[in-house]
Design a protein around this motif. Structure first.
Motif, PDB file in Angstrom:
ATOM      1  N   ARG A   1       2.384  -3.859  -7.063  1.00 52.77           N
ATOM      2  CA  ARG A   1       0.933  -3.638  -7.040  1.00 52.77           C
ATOM      3  C   ARG A   1       0.260  -3.935  -8.382  1.00 52.77           C
ATOM      4  NH1 ARG A   1      -1.816  -0.559  -3.657  1.00 52.77           N
ATOM      5  NH2 ARG A   1      -2.820   0.587  -5.370  1.00 52.77           N
ATOM      6  N   GLN A   2       0.980  -3.733  -9.491  1.00 52.36           N
ATOM      7  CA  GLN A   2       0.299  -3.719 -10.782  1.00 52.36           C
ATOM      8  C   GLN A   2       0.757  -4.768 -11.784  1.00 52.36           C
ATOM      9  OE1 GLN A   2      -2.288  -1.982 -10.930  1.00 52.36           O
ATOM     10  NE2 GLN A   2      -1.996  -0.480  -9.310  1.00 52.36           N
TER      11      GLN A   2
ATOM     12  N   PRO B   1       7.884  12.050  -2.881  1.00 45.47           N
ATOM     13  CA  PRO B   1       7.199  10.857  -3.396  1.00 45.47           C
ATOM     14  C   PRO B   1       6.704   9.947  -2.283  1.00 45.47           C
ATOM     15  CG  PRO B   1       9.209  11.250  -4.615  1.00 45.47           C
ATOM     16  CD  PRO B   1       9.224  12.197  -3.458  1.00 45.47           C
ATOM     17  N   LYS B   2       5.673   9.197  -2.599  1.00 45.01           N
ATOM     18  CA  LYS B   2       5.127   8.245  -1.627  1.00 45.01           C
ATOM     19  C   LYS B   2       6.049   7.032  -1.506  1.00 45.01           C
ATOM     20  CE  LYS B   2       0.305   9.605  -2.316  1.00 45.01           C
ATOM     21  NZ  LYS B   2      -1.034   9.159  -2.782  1.00 45.01           N
ATOM     22  N   CYS B   3       5.797   6.248  -0.468  1.00 43.11           N
ATOM     23  CA  CYS B   3       6.636   5.090  -0.192  1.00 43.11           C
ATOM     24  C   CYS B   3       5.750   3.928   0.250  1.00 43.11           C
ATOM     25  CB  CYS B   3       7.669   5.424   0.882  1.00 43.11           C
ATOM     26  SG  CYS B   3       6.944   5.906   2.475  1.00 43.11           S
ATOM     27  N   ILE B   4       6.363   2.837   0.633  1.00 46.03           N
ATOM     28  CA  ILE B   4       5.634   1.665   1.106  1.00 46.03           C
ATOM     29  C   ILE B   4       5.018   1.956   2.475  1.00 46.03           C
ATOM     30  CG2 ILE B   4       7.680   0.649   2.179  1.00 46.03           C
ATOM     31  CD1 ILE B   4       4.903  -1.348   0.433  1.00 46.03           C
ATOM     32  N   ASP B   5       3.839   1.460   2.696  1.00 47.00           N
ATOM     33  CA  ASP B   5       3.159   1.638   3.985  1.00 47.00           C
ATOM     34  C   ASP B   5       3.731   0.636   4.983  1.00 47.00           C
ATOM     35  OD1 ASP B   5       1.483   2.117   6.079  1.00 47.00           O
ATOM     36  OD2 ASP B   5      -0.345   1.389   5.107  1.00 47.00           O
TER      37      ASP B   5
ATOM     38  N   ARG C   1       0.842  -1.199   0.000  1.00 43.09           N
ATOM     39  CA  ARG C   1       0.000   0.000   0.000  1.00 43.09           C
ATOM     40  C   ARG C   1       0.882   1.255   0.000  1.00 43.09           C
ATOM     41  NH1 ARG C   1      -1.292  -3.395   3.828  1.00 43.09           N
ATOM     42  NH2 ARG C   1      -0.300  -2.031   5.374  1.00 43.09           N
ATOM     43  N   TRP C   2       0.388   2.295  -0.651  1.00 37.10           N
ATOM     44  CA  TRP C   2       1.108   3.574  -0.672  1.00 37.10           C
ATOM     45  C   TRP C   2       0.954   4.289   0.667  1.00 37.10           C
ATOM     46  CZ3 TRP C   2       4.424   4.300  -4.384  1.00 37.10           C
ATOM     47  CH2 TRP C   2       4.182   3.827  -5.674  1.00 37.10           C
TER      48      TRP C   2
ATOM     49  N   ASP D   1       0.119   4.215 -11.774  1.00 36.55           N
ATOM     50  CA  ASP D   1       0.403   4.127 -10.345  1.00 36.55           C
ATOM     51  C   ASP D   1       1.707   4.855 -10.012  1.00 36.55           C
ATOM     52  OD1 ASP D   1      -0.843   3.245  -8.052  1.00 36.55           O
ATOM     53  OD2 ASP D   1       0.189   1.316  -7.984  1.00 36.55           O
ATOM     54  N   VAL D   2       2.697   4.708 -10.887  1.00 30.40           N
ATOM     55  CA  VAL D   2       3.985   5.392 -10.685  1.00 30.40           C
ATOM     56  C   VAL D   2       3.791   6.896 -10.655  1.00 30.40           C
ATOM     57  CG1 VAL D   2       6.187   5.943 -11.797  1.00 30.40           C
ATOM     58  CG2 VAL D   2       5.458   3.564 -11.614  1.00 30.40           C
TER      59      VAL D   2
END
Length: 669
Positions: A383-384, A152-156, A143-144, A507-508
């Motif tokens: 994820r994809q 940038p977002k990272c792994i939850d 999950r983001w 998603d990226v």
């Protein structure tokens, strides 16, 4: 019908299991019996390759899946499966089912036959359902998370312990990583203890007292030559931050240097204006750290400068610094430092530039532009893209361990109470502000080295070994990626119509890089060229670009005056007032110096379990054509390695960070 089944267990520590392992073969015409594979505790040892017979009451037709199931026997015991090979009865050939997964707990896992396939190439319900179920499970697991605004977002995952087992270090890697840090910190403590009972820093030679066992040939060379102007300039080309230098045709508005000031340092019968027009003048501009919030260490405010450094490619002396200004917005008494100034004044000005370099290379060039950029691709890939997808097979070896090392960085290095907060002038609030500034200006174009060199005007700069080696490696990666993409995407239409691939790039860009306004990365992949370029960027960043910024950090930082992690006094405004006492009061203290040396050694050292670039120890691709392309890629890398080694034979200061044999296949530290 008897099917011969071979099951391979992982080779790392604790990969084996004494639990029950069952297998079921799934074909287009049905399923085999669920078969217990021998006695628990006797098979599935570490590194074992065990053979079994699985029965079916009727022919299964084309085999599609292997179902693996693990059930506890007395105690829970995780198992790592490398692959399953199935030999159907008759002349059906041998089929390989790559796995490379941990089975944790009482769990069922389905794995596809090894041929890479896009979604449109699957038509049977079993295949389509498997793709869909695999991605649904992965999207629940990966999950983001927005670690902080503006980046940038990272792994939850709060810590590495929250990661799925497949993303964790192997036991040997974890043990080595933690023990090397422990070793470095023990030596640090011994040094501090010895020095505490001796004298404190009095002069620059005192820094020799913390060299001890942690040393390298280049670190020792740095200690001997760091005051020399050519060596100072060399590091902009081939040090840990080789991406900042750029050609200038005119000076920035705030830089007060004039042609008369630097005339003496130029070749005869020329002017600064003429040399700029001829493309011989370069600038390193640290504007990004101007007015950065500074750290407080031991109740003492630390200091940061945002210098300009002007460099000139002299026809006889090579690249040399000719002027330094430590403020972007000069005040009335802001000096321009010159090589003709009193030696200690010029030396301290260069130290301030190198201090700015430490902040930029550690936080921006290294952490943000490699580690955190690649994490976006890692999370989106999980994820994809199902494991059978060709792009998943291409990228996954280059994403090994990246999520764990990034989680460790967030909790141990750049956390509010992490190592940066203890010893680095940009630690604490400044670090996040610096990161946010970088991501406001980060571009996809700057991640492509050919365009980056072109934009910076450095294509003709001499002795820029980072550039020369980078271009060789980029071309090799691009040839390899072009071959793989062309194998699975005959034309542009297959790229455009690949819904999983389009979900991946979306998603990226729309999730991972949602907070990077000027990135310019396409939100849709419409051509093979688009896809080839993007995949080349990812693989280049995970391998060569990370090696260029990470692997030399101990070499350039171990001699602390060359690249100080913090400065304890403000930048000087009076050249004549600079003496050795001011320099020693400004440089990191004993504790800060020891930590800088220990941590850069820990992070920059060669990793014992490193997988060299292009060495694919896990066979995700099973088709002969793909394996041939991998073999060609490996030959290209060997040729590049030999070329770089040959160029560096007998060289006093070699540049070997981009030898493919010294580059890791993924970001693991």
């Amino acid at each position: 019908m008897d099917y011969k089944v071979t099951v391979a267990t992982g080779t790392s520590e604790y990969s084996g299991t004494n639990n029950y392992i069952y297998v079921t073969l799934v074909g287009e015409n049905g399923e085999s019996e669920k078969t217990l594979l021998d006695n628990p505790g006797l098979d599935f040892c570490r590194g074992a390759v065990d053979q079994y017979t699985v029965k079916s009451s009727a022919p299964l037709g084309r085999l599609l899946l292997v179902k693996l199931e693990k059930q506890r026997y007395w105690v829970e015991d995780n198992w790592f499966c490398r692959y399953v090979v199935v030999e159907p009865p008759g002349a059906g050939g041998v089929l390989t089912f790559p796995c490379y997964r941990w089975l944790v707990g009482n769990v069922k896992l389905e794995i596809r036959e090894g041929a890479a396939k896009r979604g449109s190439e699957d038509s049977l319900p079993q295949e389509l359902n498997h793709r869909k179920a695999e991605l649904q499970e992965r999207q629940n697991t990966y999950r983001w998370q927005a670690w902080a605004p503006g980046i940038p977002k990272c792994i939850d995952a709060k810590t590495e312990a929250d990661l799925p087992q497949d993303m964790r270090f192997d036991n040997e890697k974890r043990s080595d990583f933690e023990s090397s840090l422990h070793y470095a910190l023990i030596e640090l403590s011994l040094k501090k203890l010895v020095i505490r009972f001796g004298k404190s820093w009095n002069d620059l030679d005192d820094f020799k007292r913390i060299f001890w066992k942690l040393r390298s040939p280049i670190a020792e060379y740095t200690m001997e030559h760091w005051k020399e102007d050519w060596f100072f300039a060399f590091q902009f080309l081939n040090g840990s931050n080789p991406r900042m230098i750029h050609q200038v045709q005119k000076l920035p508005p705030g830089f007060r240097v004039t042609g008369d000031m630097v005339q003496i340092f130029l070749k005869p019968n020329t002017t600064l204006e003429k040399e700029m027009q001829d493309g011989n003048v370069y600038l390193v501009d640290h504007a990004i750290i101007e007015s950065l919030p500074t750290n407080v260490i031991k109740n003492q405010r630390q200091h940061i400068a945002a210098p300009f450094c002007l460099l000139y490619e002299h026809p006889d002396q090579g690249l040399i610094p000719i002027a330094i200004q430590l403020e972007q917005k000069p005040r009335r008494h802001t000096p321009v430092f010159l090589p003709s100034d009193p030696p200690l004044a010029w030396l301290l000005a260069k130290m301030w530039v190198r201090h700015a370099e430490f902040q930029v290379f550690q936080v921006l060039s290294h952490l943000l532009r490699t580690h955190l950029v690649v994490e976006v691709f890692c999370v989106a890939t999980m994820r994809q893209l199902p494991a059978v997808h060709p792009v998943y097979k291409l990228l996954t070896p280059h994403l090994r361990y990246t999520l764990e090392i990034n989680c460790r960085a967030r909790t141990q290095l750049i956390a509010k109470d992490g190592i940066f907060k203890r010893v680095v002038s940009s630690g604490g609030d400044g670090l996040l502000v610096l990161a946010q500034r970088e991501y406001k200006v980060l571009t996809y174009r700057s991640l492509q080295p050919k365009l980056d060199f072109q934009d910076r005007g450095v294509s003709k700069l001499k002795k820029y070994f980072y550039r020369d080696n980078t271009l060789m490696i980029w071309d090799a990666i691009q040839r390899y990626v072009t071959g793989i993409v062309s194998l699975y995407y005959p034309s542009d239409s297959e790229v455009l119509e690949d819904t999983e691939l389009q979900a991946w790039i979306k998603d990226v860009t729309e999730e991972g890089f949602a907070n990077v306004p000027k990135l310019g990365m396409p939100h849709e992949l419409t051509t093979k060229t688009d896809l080839i370029t993007l995949l080349t960027v990812v693989i280049f960043t995970t391998t060569a670009q990370h090696a260029a910024t990470n692997n030399g950090q101990f070499d350039w930082c171990a001699w602390v005056p060359n690249t100080p992690c913090t400065m304890r006094c403000p930048p000087p405004t009076d050249k004549d007032a600079i003496d050795m006492q001011l320099i020693m009061d400004t440089l990191p203290d004993i504790s800060q110096s020891c930590v800088e040396m220990a941590i850069t050694w820990h992070l920059g050292r060669a990793q014992p379990d490193a997988i060299p670039m292009g060495q694919y120890v896990e066979d995700y691709f099973t088709e002969p054509e793909a394996k041939d392309l991998i073999a060609e890629f490996q030959k290209d890398l060997r040729d590049i390695d030999e070329s770089i080694q040959e160029q560096n034979k007998g060289v006093e200061l070699p540049y070997l960070y981009l030898c493919p044999s010294r580059i890791e296949n993924s970001i693991t530290v």
